[in-house]
Structures are given as C-alpha cells and as structure tokens.
Design a protein around this motif. Structure first.
Motif, short mmCIF file in Angstrom:
data_model
loop_
_atom_site.label_atom_id
_atom_site.label_comp_id
_atom_site.label_asym_id
_atom_site.label_seq_id
_atom_site.Cartn_x
_atom_site.Cartn_y
_atom_site.Cartn_z
N PRO A 32 -49.48 67.30 69.37
CA PRO A 32 -50.57 66.31 69.44
C PRO A 32 -50.06 64.86 69.34
O PRO A 32 -50.56 63.97 70.05
CB PRO A 32 -51.44 66.67 68.24
CG PRO A 32 -51.18 68.12 67.99
CD PRO A 32 -49.73 68.30 68.32
N LYS A 33 -49.07 64.61 68.44
CA LYS A 33 -48.54 63.26 68.30
C LYS A 33 -47.77 62.83 69.55
O LYS A 33 -47.83 61.66 69.95
CB LYS A 33 -47.63 63.19 67.07
CG LYS A 33 -48.39 63.34 65.75
CD LYS A 33 -47.47 63.19 64.56
CE LYS A 33 -48.25 63.33 63.25
NZ LYS A 33 -47.37 63.20 62.06
N ILE A 34 -47.02 63.79 70.12
CA ILE A 34 -46.26 63.48 71.35
C ILE A 34 -47.21 63.11 72.48
O ILE A 34 -46.99 62.16 73.23
CB ILE A 34 -45.37 64.68 71.75
CG1 ILE A 34 -44.29 64.93 70.69
CG2 ILE A 34 -44.71 64.42 73.11
CD1 ILE A 34 -43.48 66.19 70.92
N MET A 35 -48.34 63.88 72.57
CA MET A 35 -49.31 63.62 73.63
C MET A 35 -49.94 62.23 73.51
O MET A 35 -50.32 61.61 74.50
CB MET A 35 -50.42 64.68 73.59
CG MET A 35 -49.96 66.07 74.01
SD MET A 35 -49.44 66.17 75.73
CE MET A 35 -51.03 65.92 76.57
N MET A 36 -50.05 61.74 72.27
CA MET A 36 -50.64 60.40 72.06
C MET A 36 -49.78 59.29 72.67
O MET A 36 -50.29 58.23 73.07
CB MET A 36 -50.81 60.15 70.56
CG MET A 36 -51.91 60.98 69.90
SD MET A 36 -51.95 60.73 68.12
CE MET A 36 -52.33 58.97 68.01
N ILE A 42 -41.31 75.40 67.79
CA ILE A 42 -41.82 74.85 66.53
C ILE A 42 -42.04 73.34 66.67
O ILE A 42 -43.06 72.80 66.22
CB ILE A 42 -40.84 75.15 65.37
CG1 ILE A 42 -40.89 76.65 65.02
CG2 ILE A 42 -41.18 74.32 64.14
CD1 ILE A 42 -39.84 77.09 64.04
N ILE A 43 -41.11 72.65 67.33
CA ILE A 43 -41.24 71.20 67.54
C ILE A 43 -42.48 70.90 68.37
O ILE A 43 -43.26 69.99 68.06
CB ILE A 43 -39.98 70.64 68.22
CG1 ILE A 43 -38.78 70.73 67.26
CG2 ILE A 43 -40.20 69.19 68.66
CD1 ILE A 43 -37.45 70.39 67.91
N LEU A 44 -42.69 71.70 69.44
CA LEU A 44 -43.85 71.47 70.32
C LEU A 44 -45.16 71.71 69.59
O LEU A 44 -46.11 70.94 69.72
CB LEU A 44 -43.76 72.38 71.55
CG LEU A 44 -42.69 72.05 72.60
CD1 LEU A 44 -42.74 73.05 73.74
CD2 LEU A 44 -42.90 70.63 73.14
N VAL A 79 -59.02 73.06 69.29
CA VAL A 79 -58.55 72.55 70.59
C VAL A 79 -57.03 72.43 70.55
O VAL A 79 -56.46 71.82 69.64
CB VAL A 79 -59.18 71.18 70.91
CG1 VAL A 79 -58.66 70.66 72.24
CG2 VAL A 79 -60.70 71.29 70.93
N LEU A 80 -56.37 73.03 71.54
CA LEU A 80 -54.91 72.98 71.63
C LEU A 80 -54.50 72.06 72.77
O LEU A 80 -55.07 72.10 73.86
CB LEU A 80 -54.34 74.39 71.87
CG LEU A 80 -54.67 75.46 70.84
CD1 LEU A 80 -54.08 76.80 71.27
CD2 LEU A 80 -54.13 75.08 69.47
N SER A 81 -53.48 71.24 72.51
CA SER A 81 -52.93 70.39 73.57
C SER A 81 -52.07 71.22 74.50
O SER A 81 -51.71 72.37 74.18
CB SER A 81 -52.10 69.25 72.96
OG SER A 81 -50.92 69.78 72.34
N ILE A 82 -51.73 70.65 75.63
CA ILE A 82 -50.88 71.36 76.59
C ILE A 82 -49.53 71.71 75.96
O ILE A 82 -49.01 72.81 76.16
CB ILE A 82 -50.67 70.49 77.86
CG1 ILE A 82 -52.00 70.30 78.59
CG2 ILE A 82 -49.64 71.14 78.79
CD1 ILE A 82 -51.92 69.35 79.77
N LEU A 83 -48.98 70.78 75.19
CA LEU A 83 -47.69 71.02 74.55
C LEU A 83 -47.79 72.13 73.50
O LEU A 83 -46.85 72.92 73.34
CB LEU A 83 -47.17 69.74 73.91
CG LEU A 83 -46.72 68.64 74.87
CD1 LEU A 83 -46.20 67.43 74.11
CD2 LEU A 83 -45.65 69.16 75.83
N GLU A 84 -48.92 72.21 72.78
CA GLU A 84 -49.10 73.29 71.80
C GLU A 84 -49.19 74.64 72.49
O GLU A 84 -48.62 75.63 72.01
CB GLU A 84 -50.37 73.03 70.97
CG GLU A 84 -50.22 71.92 69.94
CD GLU A 84 -51.50 71.68 69.17
OE1 GLU A 84 -51.53 71.90 67.96
OE2 GLU A 84 -52.49 71.28 69.82
#
Length: 293
Positions: free
Chosen positions: A287-291, A280-282, A112-117
């Motif tokens: 996942p951590k940013i989305m949290m 690379i940062i995204l 599962v990929l987050s929107i940011l990924e």
C-alpha cells in the motif's frame, strides 16, 4: 513485533518436532501433553481473576471447543500426510491454506487489497511450494492424495476461525483465556484418544513424552497468542498478517533447519526463499509503495 514473535514461536515448534525424532519422543502423546501445558501457560498469563463458571458463558466458548477438536483432527491428518506423502507435502498443504482466511477477509470483512498485495500473495503461495519441494518422487495409494486437501481445508478453517473470534467475540484482555480454553479442549479430546488406545494396548508413562510436551506447549501457546495480537494491527489487514505469518514461518523454519540440523537445500528451495522475502516485502509495504507510484 507481535507478528515477529508469532513467527519465531511457530518456527520453534518445527524445531521441537525435529528433536522428537532424535530423542525418540512419541509425538502423539507429547502433543496431547503440550496442549495442557499451553493451557496452563495461558491461565498463568491471564491477568484477570478466573471464574470457571463464567467461561462457558463467554460468546466464544463453544467455538473454542470446536477449535480444540479441529486442532487434534488436523494434527492427525498432518501426521498421516507426512507419513504417506512426505513432510514437504504436509507443510505446503498447511501453509497454502492461508488463501482461505485471505479470501474470508476480502469477502466477509470487505478488505481491499492493492495490486502489489495480490501479487505478493500469489508469490507467497509459489514460495511455500518451492521452499518445501523435495527431489524424491512420491508413491502412495490414490486415497492418500485426499489427505493434503483435508489438511488444507482444516488449517484454513482454523486460521479463519481465529480471526473471526478475535474480531467479533472477544476483547483483548480475553486473548489469553480464549487460547487457554482452546488448548484445554484439544487436550481433553486428546485424552479420549489415549483412552481409546489404552483399550488396545497398555500405556506406560514416558518422561520423554512429558518433557517433549512441555518444550512444545510453551511456544505453541505463544504462537497463537501473538497471532491474535498481530491481527489487531491498525494498518495491516488480516490478509497481510496471515500471508506474512505463514510464508515467514516456512522461510524461517527452513533457515533454522540449515543452521541447527545441517539440512541441505536445492536450487528450487533457495528460489522459494527468495520469493518468500520478495512476497513479504510486497504484502507488508504494498500500500505504501502504491502511494508513491
């Protein structure tokens, strides 16, 4: 750490290739030598006792032979692409192939990929394109434009196969043996190529090619070995690993070209490097940013 080491050794491969032209090393013969050197490094790195008769019984054995054949075929396709359409086109085709293992991870492993990924992966593809872009226009026969497509597909299949065998067919202690077997297979298929060439012209032993093969074989082996180790990361999925690996290689090898060979970059190239860092940062921290959002 493993991913950083894979990126470092993969980038050193491009430096070695660049030095081949300077010291007039015949690339194809150095490449074949490199596969045997990489095999030897893998066998030395393998900590368990080696029984040659047990290797064909491994579940990954036949796949490693096919991977070796793919290594040789894709190398020759990359060389043809570089000669016909330019090095940048070959680089883009090779690194944009990250989409194949990424899609494989999503659909086969249900990653599962987050929107940011997802945004990071899209930006990564753009970064590869802009970083490799050159100002010169390409003129070639129409059939030549099929070459980067084949490089794209072949490179993607190689990365996907490495992930599959790492996940389904081998324990961690067999990584070194698997890598050594793949390189041995590539070297043997390379010998068939040399045998064919020898029927057309007499071959001479060239120590430059041997030294070039040694200089390439060591980083080549560790680029694969540490990629296998990186794919074991407990929190990153394979999509993240392949995206960061491929984009960082393009970015780092480009920076090495500036530092070591005084290469000049256009504004578009610098824009690509900026995109690479952001992607690379995204992907790494998405996942951590989305949290926290």
């Amino acid at each position: 750490m493993y991913l950083a080491l894979s990126i470092l050794f993969s980038s050193l491969i491009f430096v070695v290739f660049k030095l081949y032209a300077k010291y007039q090393v015949q690339t194809i013969y150095a490449i074949i030598t490199n596969y045997f050197i990489a095999c030897i490094v893998g066998l030395l790195y393998y900590k368990e006792p080696i029984n040659v008769y047990d290797i064909p019984l491994k579940s990954w054995f036949w796949g490693s032979l096919l991977l070796g054949l793919l290594f040789i075929l894709i190398f020759n396709l990359m060389a043809a692409t570089s000669q016909k359409l330019g090095v940048s086109v070959a680089s883009v085709a090779t690194k944009m192939s990250l989409t194949i293992p990424v899609l494989f991870g999503v659909f086969f492993y249900r990653e599962v990929l987050s929107i940011l990924e997802i945004l990071g992966i899209i930006l990564a593809l753009l970064a590869v394109y802009f970083t490799s872009l050159k100002e010169n226009k390409i003129k070639a026969e129409k059939w030549a434009f099929a070459l980067p497509v084949l490089v794209f597909l072949g490179s993607g299949i190689i990365d996907t196969s490495i992930k599959y065998f790492q996940d389904a067919h081998m324990p961690e202690e067999e990584y070194a043996l698997f890598s050594a077997t793949v390189f041995a297979s590539a070297g043997i298929f390379g010998l068939f190529f040399i045998g064919y060439k020898s029927t057309q012209q007499r071959l001479k032993i060239n120590f430059k090619n041997i030294i070039g093969g040694i200089c390439l074989g060591v980083p080549n082996y560790f680029s694969i070995y540490f990629l296998l180790k990186a794919l074991q990361h407990p929190t990153w999925n394979s999509a993240s690993v392949f995206t960061i690996n491929n984009v960082a290689i393009v970015m780092f090898s480009t920076l090495l070209g500036i530092i070591l060979f005084k290469e000049r970059l256009s504004i578009k190239n610098w824009f690509g490097i900026g995109l690479a860092i952001f992607s690379i940062i995204l992907v790494a921290f998405g996942p951590k940013i989305m949290m926290y959002l």
